[in-house]
Design an enzyme around this catalytic site. Sequence first.
Site, PDB file in Angstrom:
ATOM      1  N   TYR A 148      -2.143  -0.737  11.070  1.00 25.38           N
ATOM      2  CA  TYR A 148      -2.255  -1.390   9.742  1.00 25.38           C
ATOM      3  C   TYR A 148      -1.051  -1.050   8.874  1.00 25.38           C
ATOM      4  O   TYR A 148      -0.347  -1.938   8.382  1.00 25.38           O
ATOM      5  CB  TYR A 148      -3.552  -0.951   9.036  1.00 25.38           C
ATOM      6  CG  TYR A 148      -3.517  -1.217   7.541  1.00 25.38           C
ATOM      7  CD1 TYR A 148      -3.485  -2.525   7.052  1.00 25.38           C
ATOM      8  CD2 TYR A 148      -3.470  -0.161   6.622  1.00 25.38           C
ATOM      9  CE1 TYR A 148      -3.422  -2.763   5.676  1.00 25.38           C
ATOM     10  CE2 TYR A 148      -3.411  -0.405   5.254  1.00 25.38           C
ATOM     11  CZ  TYR A 148      -3.383  -1.712   4.785  1.00 25.38           C
ATOM     12  OH  TYR A 148      -3.311  -1.949   3.430  1.00 25.38           O
ATOM     13  N   LYS A 165       2.087  -3.364   7.293  1.00 23.85           N
ATOM     14  CA  LYS A 165       2.355  -3.491   5.856  1.00 23.85           C
ATOM     15  C   LYS A 165       3.801  -3.061   5.559  1.00 23.85           C
ATOM     16  O   LYS A 165       4.494  -3.702   4.765  1.00 23.85           O
ATOM     17  CB  LYS A 165       1.370  -2.666   5.037  1.00 23.85           C
ATOM     18  CG  LYS A 165      -0.053  -3.180   5.028  1.00 23.85           C
ATOM     19  CD  LYS A 165      -0.223  -4.582   4.450  1.00 23.85           C
ATOM     20  CE  LYS A 165       0.044  -4.652   2.961  1.00 23.85           C
ATOM     21  NZ  LYS A 165      -0.313  -6.003   2.416  1.00 23.85           N
ATOM     22  N   THR A 209       0.822  -1.207   0.000  1.00 19.51           N
ATOM     23  CA  THR A 209       0.000   0.000   0.000  1.00 19.51           C
ATOM     24  C   THR A 209       0.856   1.258   0.000  1.00 19.51           C
ATOM     25  O   THR A 209       1.975   1.253   0.527  1.00 19.51           O
ATOM     26  CB  THR A 209      -0.900  -0.009   1.254  1.00 19.51           C
ATOM     27  OG1 THR A 209      -1.506   1.262   1.408  1.00 19.51           O
ATOM     28  CG2 THR A 209      -0.100  -0.304   2.522  1.00 19.51           C
ATOM     29  N   ASP A 210       0.288   2.349  -0.509  1.00 28.05           N
ATOM     30  CA  ASP A 210       0.993   3.637  -0.441  1.00 28.05           C
ATOM     31  C   ASP A 210       1.090   4.162   0.997  1.00 28.05           C
ATOM     32  O   ASP A 210       1.876   5.071   1.280  1.00 28.05           O
ATOM     33  CB  ASP A 210       0.315   4.679  -1.343  1.00 28.05           C
ATOM     34  CG  ASP A 210      -1.151   4.935  -1.025  1.00 28.05           C
ATOM     35  OD1 ASP A 210      -1.698   4.287  -0.108  1.00 28.05           O
ATOM     36  OD2 ASP A 210      -1.755   5.802  -1.705  1.00 28.05           O
ATOM     37  N   GLU A 211       0.295   3.573   1.905  1.00 26.30           N
ATOM     38  CA  GLU A 211       0.282   4.076   3.285  1.00 26.30           C
ATOM     39  C   GLU A 211       1.606   3.843   4.013  1.00 26.30           C
ATOM     40  O   GLU A 211       1.836   4.424   5.073  1.00 26.30           O
ATOM     41  CB  GLU A 211      -0.847   3.434   4.078  1.00 26.30           C
ATOM     42  CG  GLU A 211      -2.209   3.823   3.563  1.00 26.30           C
ATOM     43  CD  GLU A 211      -3.340   3.451   4.505  1.00 26.30           C
ATOM     44  OE1 GLU A 211      -3.066   3.168   5.684  1.00 26.30           O
ATOM     45  OE2 GLU A 211      -4.488   3.450   4.057  1.00 26.30           O
TER      46      GLU A 211
END
Length: 332
Positions: free
Chosen positions: A148, A152, A121-123
């Site tokens: 979260y 990741k 993810t970009d997060e």
Amino acid sequence: MARLLVTGGAGFIGSNFVHHALDHTDHHITVLDKLTYAGNTASLDGLPESRFRFVRGDIADAALVDSLFAESDAVVHYAAESHNDNSLDDPRPFLDTNIIGTYTLLEAARRHGTRLHHISTDEVYGDLELDDPARFTESTPYNPSSPYSSTKAGSDLLVRAWVRSFGVAATISNCSNNYGPYQHVEKFIPRQITNVLRGIRPKLYGAGENVRDWIHADDHSAAVLTILEKGVIGETYLIGADGEENNKAVVELILTLMGQPADAYDHVTDRTGHDLRYAIDSTKLRTELGWTPIYQDFPAGLAATIEWYRENEAWWAPAKDATEAFYASKGQ
Ligand code: NAD
Ligand code: DAU
């Protein structure tokens, strides 16, 4: 033809990928999915039996994972605990699946020499200011905010370490916010669409100024196939479709497309530590591997998504009441 193992294939993006890959290639696919609250075998209905198989199980089950890797040419790893709000409520499953689960897959890839593509993810990059012209690139430093996104980020770092230390043949992609069919009603867009369908007012966290960079799940699937076919081992590719919108604008667009007044929504308690803005620069994927997104018209893609939820109430209704009860308990 290749034998693909797809983890998390009963979830939102995984199921979209399975449909896309079976439609656009002659690969045979086995899905490994634990069927948590987020998994739904109905998302895989109607697939050709000769090329598709479903196995219920945990990616942290080393014996099961080992037997499935032994019969696979490549693995696409979608399985994860994926919802930020849940990670603020109970982080533990995020560690078990996103960290230990990914570790278990990496060890199997190492034993069997299997090609692995890790979906991220970009997060992992944290967030950007609203007025910052910068976008995330493959060299942006990791700075995750939530349980979260930190798990990741941890899983990405494990993949990189297994490539360098053990020669595992892996690639990573970090994608922005997906929308489309088969997304759980806990997530922003399906929650608001199904709220309107149920006569509930949409719920906007805080002032709604937070920006997300929307991409259709089908464009994400095409990008992953491209990386599987042409990606360079050890490399990371960012996936995004230049779809920045703030949450307030998205809620207003959903209401308008559904024939409601654009201001018929409520502001609710903001998410703790809420990331302000995500934005992806996907130049590397576009120039080096030749991928281009097809769904460039966000209102049209959103209208089609609204239609899908209108026509598939039997798919989403079983999860709706429990999801809204969870949010109500937090003032959201
Ligand atoms: P999702 O929550 O809809 O689906 C996750 C799937 O994984 C479910 O089917 C669930 O049953 C399965 N699963 C969970 N734990 C498991 C375990 N231990 N073993 C086997 N299966 C397990 O998630 P999603 O939105 O489809 O996200 C899929 C992947 O894409 C995740 O890795 C996520 O981090 C990543 N991603 C998501 C987005 C997005 O916008 N949703 C954007 C970028 C990246
Ligand atoms: O950026 C990629 C990420 O996008 C993925 O890694 C995650 O798995 C995926 O869930 C998504 O994370 P977000 O937290 O951005 O998505 P979510 O749908 O939960 O929320 C989108 C935005 O909408 C966010 O700013 C919070 C806001 N929101 C969300 C809900 C559920 C609301 O305003 N109201 C809501 O009811």
